[in-house]
Motif scaffolding. Structure first.
Motif, PDB file in Angstrom:
ATOM      1  N   TYR A  89       1.951   2.185  -7.599  1.00 24.05           N
ATOM      2  CA  TYR A  89       0.951   2.496  -6.297  1.00 24.05           C
ATOM      3  C   TYR A  89       1.368   1.949  -4.941  1.00 24.05           C
ATOM      4  O   TYR A  89       1.094   2.646  -4.051  1.00 24.05           O
ATOM      5  N   ILE A  90       1.808   0.859  -5.085  1.00 23.32           N
ATOM      6  CA  ILE A  90       2.079   0.119  -3.919  1.00 23.32           C
ATOM      7  C   ILE A  90       3.261   0.727  -3.365  1.00 23.32           C
ATOM      8  O   ILE A  90       3.398   0.931  -1.957  1.00 23.32           O
ATOM      9  N   ASN A  91       4.258   1.142  -4.075  1.00 22.86           N
ATOM     10  CA  ASN A  91       5.596   1.692  -3.652  1.00 22.86           C
ATOM     11  C   ASN A  91       5.049   3.198  -3.045  1.00 22.86           C
ATOM     12  O   ASN A  91       5.543   3.690  -2.037  1.00 22.86           O
ATOM     13  N   MET A  92       4.129   3.906  -3.875  1.00 22.53           N
ATOM     14  CA  MET A  92       3.453   5.312  -3.021  1.00 22.53           C
ATOM     15  C   MET A  92       2.987   4.946  -1.481  1.00 22.53           C
ATOM     16  O   MET A  92       3.230   5.561  -0.838  1.00 22.53           O
ATOM     17  N   THR A  93       2.188   3.856  -1.605  1.00 18.00           N
ATOM     18  CA  THR A  93       1.677   3.595  -0.200  1.00 18.00           C
ATOM     19  C   THR A  93       2.883   3.336   0.728  1.00 18.00           C
ATOM     20  O   THR A  93       2.890   3.628   1.833  1.00 18.00           O
ATOM     21  N   PHE A 127      -4.748  -8.026   1.173  1.00 21.00           N
ATOM     22  CA  PHE A 127      -6.079  -7.300   0.997  1.00 21.00           C
ATOM     23  C   PHE A 127      -6.193  -5.858   1.233  1.00 21.00           C
ATOM     24  O   PHE A 127      -6.712  -5.247   0.314  1.00 21.00           O
ATOM     25  N   VAL A 128      -5.955  -5.422   2.356  1.00 18.48           N
ATOM     26  CA  VAL A 128      -5.808  -3.961   2.643  1.00 18.48           C
ATOM     27  C   VAL A 128      -5.295  -3.259   1.865  1.00 18.48           C
ATOM     28  O   VAL A 128      -5.667  -2.096   1.147  1.00 18.48           O
ATOM     29  N   VAL A 129      -3.873  -3.541   1.320  1.00 17.86           N
ATOM     30  CA  VAL A 129      -3.069  -2.743   0.600  1.00 17.86           C
ATOM     31  C   VAL A 129      -3.519  -2.874  -0.847  1.00 17.86           C
ATOM     32  O   VAL A 129      -3.663  -1.558  -1.621  1.00 17.86           O
ATOM     33  N   MET A 130      -4.054  -3.851  -1.384  1.00 18.93           N
ATOM     34  CA  MET A 130      -4.206  -3.980  -2.716  1.00 18.93           C
ATOM     35  C   MET A 130      -5.733  -3.311  -2.877  1.00 18.93           C
ATOM     36  O   MET A 130      -5.798  -2.484  -3.839  1.00 18.93           O
ATOM     37  N   LEU A 141      -6.767  -0.405  -0.863  1.00 15.80           N
ATOM     38  CA  LEU A 141      -6.119   0.683  -0.978  1.00 15.80           C
ATOM     39  C   LEU A 141      -5.435   1.359  -2.256  1.00 15.80           C
ATOM     40  O   LEU A 141      -5.629   2.306  -2.656  1.00 15.80           O
ATOM     41  N   VAL A 142      -4.763   0.457  -2.877  1.00 19.29           N
ATOM     42  CA  VAL A 142      -3.971   0.956  -4.246  1.00 19.29           C
ATOM     43  C   VAL A 142      -4.894   1.008  -5.046  1.00 19.29           C
ATOM     44  O   VAL A 142      -5.198   1.994  -6.032  1.00 19.29           O
ATOM     45  N   ALA A 143      -6.064   0.109  -5.205  1.00 21.33           N
ATOM     46  CA  ALA A 143      -7.017   0.178  -6.266  1.00 21.33           C
ATOM     47  C   ALA A 143      -7.820   1.428  -6.253  1.00 21.33           C
ATOM     48  O   ALA A 143      -8.049   2.089  -7.351  1.00 21.33           O
ATOM     49  N   TYR A 144      -8.186   1.727  -5.153  1.00 20.15           N
ATOM     50  CA  TYR A 144      -9.171   3.127  -4.840  1.00 20.15           C
ATOM     51  C   TYR A 144      -8.136   4.260  -4.854  1.00 20.15           C
ATOM     52  O   TYR A 144      -8.538   5.183  -4.917  1.00 20.15           O
ATOM     53  N   THR A 145      -6.708   4.091  -4.714  1.00 22.13           N
ATOM     54  CA  THR A 145      -6.026   5.383  -5.066  1.00 22.13           C
ATOM     55  C   THR A 145      -5.938   5.708  -6.263  1.00 22.13           C
ATOM     56  O   THR A 145      -5.869   6.774  -6.692  1.00 22.13           O
ATOM     57  N   VAL A 146      -5.889   4.505  -7.046  1.00 27.54           N
ATOM     58  CA  VAL A 146      -6.134   4.906  -8.412  1.00 27.54           C
ATOM     59  C   VAL A 146      -7.257   5.640  -9.056  1.00 27.54           C
ATOM     60  O   VAL A 146      -7.292   6.499  -9.780  1.00 27.54           O
ATOM     61  N   LEU A 147      -8.425   5.240  -8.304  1.00 28.15           N
ATOM     62  CA  LEU A 147      -9.962   5.876  -8.621  1.00 28.15           C
ATOM     63  C   LEU A 147      -9.702   7.252  -8.012  1.00 28.15           C
ATOM     64  O   LEU A 147     -10.005   8.326  -8.709  1.00 28.15           O
ATOM     65  N   MET A 168      -6.744   4.345  12.857  1.00 25.40           N
ATOM     66  CA  MET A 168      -7.491   5.367  11.814  1.00 25.40           C
ATOM     67  C   MET A 168      -6.810   6.679  11.786  1.00 25.40           C
ATOM     68  O   MET A 168      -6.774   7.071  10.745  1.00 25.40           O
ATOM     69  N   TRP A 169      -5.926   7.090  12.754  1.00 24.41           N
ATOM     70  CA  TRP A 169      -5.061   8.078  12.525  1.00 24.41           C
ATOM     71  C   TRP A 169      -4.119   7.686  11.458  1.00 24.41           C
ATOM     72  O   TRP A 169      -3.479   8.387  10.818  1.00 24.41           O
ATOM     73  N   PHE A 170      -3.484   6.383  11.720  1.00 25.18           N
ATOM     74  CA  PHE A 170      -2.538   6.005  10.859  1.00 25.18           C
ATOM     75  C   PHE A 170      -3.051   6.090   9.002  1.00 25.18           C
ATOM     76  O   PHE A 170      -2.245   6.673   8.329  1.00 25.18           O
ATOM     77  N   LEU A 171      -4.032   5.517   8.980  1.00 21.65           N
ATOM     78  CA  LEU A 171      -4.559   5.488   7.646  1.00 21.65           C
ATOM     79  C   LEU A 171      -4.971   6.807   7.303  1.00 21.65           C
ATOM     80  O   LEU A 171      -4.614   7.323   6.026  1.00 21.65           O
ATOM     81  N   ALA A 172      -5.430   7.851   8.076  1.00 25.74           N
ATOM     82  CA  ALA A 172      -5.679   9.379   7.655  1.00 25.74           C
ATOM     83  C   ALA A 172      -4.356  10.020   7.212  1.00 25.74           C
ATOM     84  O   ALA A 172      -4.462  10.616   6.358  1.00 25.74           O
ATOM     85  N   LYS A 173      -3.422   9.631   7.963  1.00 28.75           N
ATOM     86  CA  LYS A 173      -1.995  10.336   7.694  1.00 28.75           C
ATOM     87  C   LYS A 173      -1.529   9.869   6.277  1.00 28.75           C
ATOM     88  O   LYS A 173      -1.060  10.546   5.386  1.00 28.75           O
ATOM     89  N   VAL A 174      -1.548   8.490   5.951  1.00 34.36           N
ATOM     90  CA  VAL A 174      -1.182   7.965   4.838  1.00 34.36           C
ATOM     91  C   VAL A 174      -2.051   8.367   3.571  1.00 34.36           C
ATOM     92  O   VAL A 174      -1.416   8.867   2.747  1.00 34.36           O
ATOM     93  N   GLY A 175      -3.488   8.477   3.999  1.00 37.29           N
ATOM     94  CA  GLY A 175      -4.169   9.294   2.895  1.00 37.29           C
ATOM     95  C   GLY A 175      -4.050  10.411   2.580  1.00 37.29           C
ATOM     96  O   GLY A 175      -4.004  10.866   1.474  1.00 37.29           O
ATOM     97  N   LEU A 176      -3.480  11.394   3.418  1.00 36.21           N
ATOM     98  CA  LEU A 176      -3.009  12.573   3.169  1.00 36.21           C
ATOM     99  C   LEU A 176      -1.721  12.885   2.217  1.00 36.21           C
ATOM    100  O   LEU A 176      -1.592  13.705   1.467  1.00 36.21           O
ATOM    101  N   ILE A 177      -0.928  11.885   2.640  1.00 38.39           N
ATOM    102  CA  ILE A 177       0.283  11.958   1.848  1.00 38.39           C
ATOM    103  C   ILE A 177       0.072  11.532   0.546  1.00 38.39           C
ATOM    104  O   ILE A 177       0.704  12.132  -0.524  1.00 38.39           O
TER     105      ILE A 177
END
Length: 348
Positions: free
Chosen positions: A261-265, A19-22, A24-30, A292-301
Motif C-alpha cells: 500500500y505504501i508503494n501504491m501511494t 505519519f501522513v503516509v502511514m 493514508l495507507v491505513a485508511y486506504t486499506v479501509l 489539497m489538489w495533490f491529495l485529491a489526485k492521489v486519492g483518485l488514482i
C-alpha cells in the motif's frame, strides 16, 4: 547552529511525512474494503468505530497479538530481514515528494530561522532517479522472503515477483523518460513547475495531455510493479497457496501488504507530480491550498487501483510476461522515440 536547525527541521519533516503516509495507507486499506463491499453488494467493515473508522487500529492490534510462528527449516536471519527490506525500501521514497508549494508565514519560526516551510523533505536534483532506484530494492525483500522460508510455493512467488518487476520496470522507466524529456529535469519539483499555467486560458498544462499513451503505460506498469491484481502473481492463491509470504505470520506478515500500500501511494504520488500537474489546479492554489489538489489526485488514482483489483480478473502468468515484453515495452519505446522527435522538432 544552522546545521542543527536544518537537521531538526528534516527530522520533523520525516516524522510528519511518515505519519501522513502511514495514516493514508491505513485508511486506504479501509477504503478498499468498503469499496469492494459496495461493488459486491455487501457492507464491509462497519462495527469498530463509526462507519468502521477504527478498523485499521483493530487490525494493527490483531497483528501485534497474533502468535509469531517461524519455520524450523528457514534461514532465520534472511527470513527476519526480508520484510524489513520491503517496508524500508517503500518508505525511503517519501522524502522526495513535493506535496505542495512552499508555505510563507507572516512570522519567523525559531527552528528553521525563517518564515518559509517547504512541503518536501529533501530537494534532490535527481529525485525521480532516486525513486526508481529505491523502489526497485523492494523486490529483493520479496525474493529473499520466498527463498528463506524453505517453502517451494514461497520460492516460486519470489521468483515470479523478480521476473515481473524486471519485465515491467523497463516499460515503467521508459514511460517516465518521455516526461523527463519534456520537462528537461529529473527533479520532481521542476517537473511540477513546468506544468503550471493553462493553454488557451482553460486547458491545464499537464503532461497527461501531451503524454496520454505514456500515462496509460505508466499506470499499467505501476500496477504490475506493486503486484496488484490483475497482476498479483507472486501471491496467486489458487496456484501458490499464498505466495512468497505463506510462511509469515503476526507483524512480519502485516509488513508485506503495508509495503504494497505504501508503494501504491508512491506510484500515485509520482503519477500526480509527473502527469497531473502536482498541486496545480483552479481556485485552491491561489489561497495556498494546492496541497489539497495533490491529495485529491492521489486519492483518485488510489481509487482506480482499488476499482481495478475487484473488477478485472487475473491473467495467466504467460499472458503477463507476453504482454509486458511484446506489447507494453515496445509501445513505451515507440512513445519515447516519437516524443524525442517532436521535442527536437519544436525546439529547433
Amino acid at each position: 547552529m544552522e546545521d542543527l536547525r536544518h537537521i531538526g527541521f528534516v527530522l520533523i519533516g520525516i516524522l510528519v511525512a511518515f505519519f501522513v503516509v502511514m495514516t493514508l495507507v491505513a485508511y486506504t486499506v479501509l477504503a478498499e474494503r468498503r469499496v469492494l463491499g459496495f461493488i459486491q453488494g455487501r457492507l464491509g467493515p462497519n462495527r469498530v468505530g463509526p462507519g468502521g473508522f477504527l478498523q485499521p487500529l483493530a487490525d494493527l492490534l490483531k497483528f501485534i497479538f497474533k502468535e509469531d510462528i517461524v519455520p524450523d527449516k528457514s534461514t532465520r536471519f534472511i527470513y527476519f530481514l526480508a520484510p524489513t527490506i520491503v517496508t524500508t525500501a517503500a518508505l525511503m521514497s517519501i522524502i522526495v515528494y513535493p506535496f505542495g508549494p512552499d508555505i510563507h508565514l507572516p512570522f519567523t519560526l525559531p527552528l528553521i530561522g525563517g518564515n518559509t516551510i517547504p512541503l518536501v523533505i529533501a530537494k534532490f536534483d535527481v529525485g525521480l532517479l532516486y525513486v526508481l532506484g529505491v523502489t526497485s530494492v523492494g523486490v529483493y525483500g520479496i525474493a529473499l522472503a520466498g527463498w528463506s522460508s524453505n517453502n517451494k510455493y514461497s520460492l516460486l512467488g519470489g521468483l515470479r515477483s523478480s521476473a515481473q518487476m524486471i519485465s515491467y520496470e523497463l516499460a515503467y522507466a521508459t514511460a517516465l523518460a518521455s516526461v523527463i524529456m519534456l520537462a528537461g529535469s529529473l527533479s520532481l519539483r521542476e517537473v511540477v513547475d513546468a506544468q503550471s499555467g493553462y493553454w488557451w486560458g482553460f486547458i491545464p498544462r499537464w503532461y497527461l495531455f501531451l503524454q496520454p499513451v505514456g500515462f496509460i503505460i505508466y499506470v499499467i506498469a505501476g500496477v504490475a510493479e506493486t503486484n496488484r491484481a490483475p497482476f498479483d502473481f507472486p501471491e496467486a492463491e489458487q496456484e501458490l497457496v499464498a505466495g512468497y509470504n505463506t510462511e509469515y505470520s503476526s507483524v512480519r506478515f502485516a509488513l508485506f501488504p503495508q509495503a504494497e500500500y505504501i508503494n501504491m501511494t508512491t506510484m500515485s504520488a509520482v503519477a500526480t507530480d509527473l502527469y497531473l500537474g502536482g498541486w496545480h489546479g483552479p481556485l485552491l492554489e491561489r489561497y495556498g491550498l494546492g496541497w489539497m489538489w495533490f491529495l485529491a489526485k492521489v486519492g483518485l488514482i488510489l481509487f482506480v487501483y482499488i476499482w481495478m483489483r475487484w473488477t478485472v480478473p487475473r491473467y495467466r502468468y504467460d499472458q503477463l510476461m507476453t504482454f509486458g515484453w511484446k506489447w507494453l515495452f515496445p509501445a513505451s519505446v515507440i512513445n519515447l522515440i516519437v516524443t524525442a522527435a517532436l521535442v527536437l522538432y519544436f525546439n529547433a
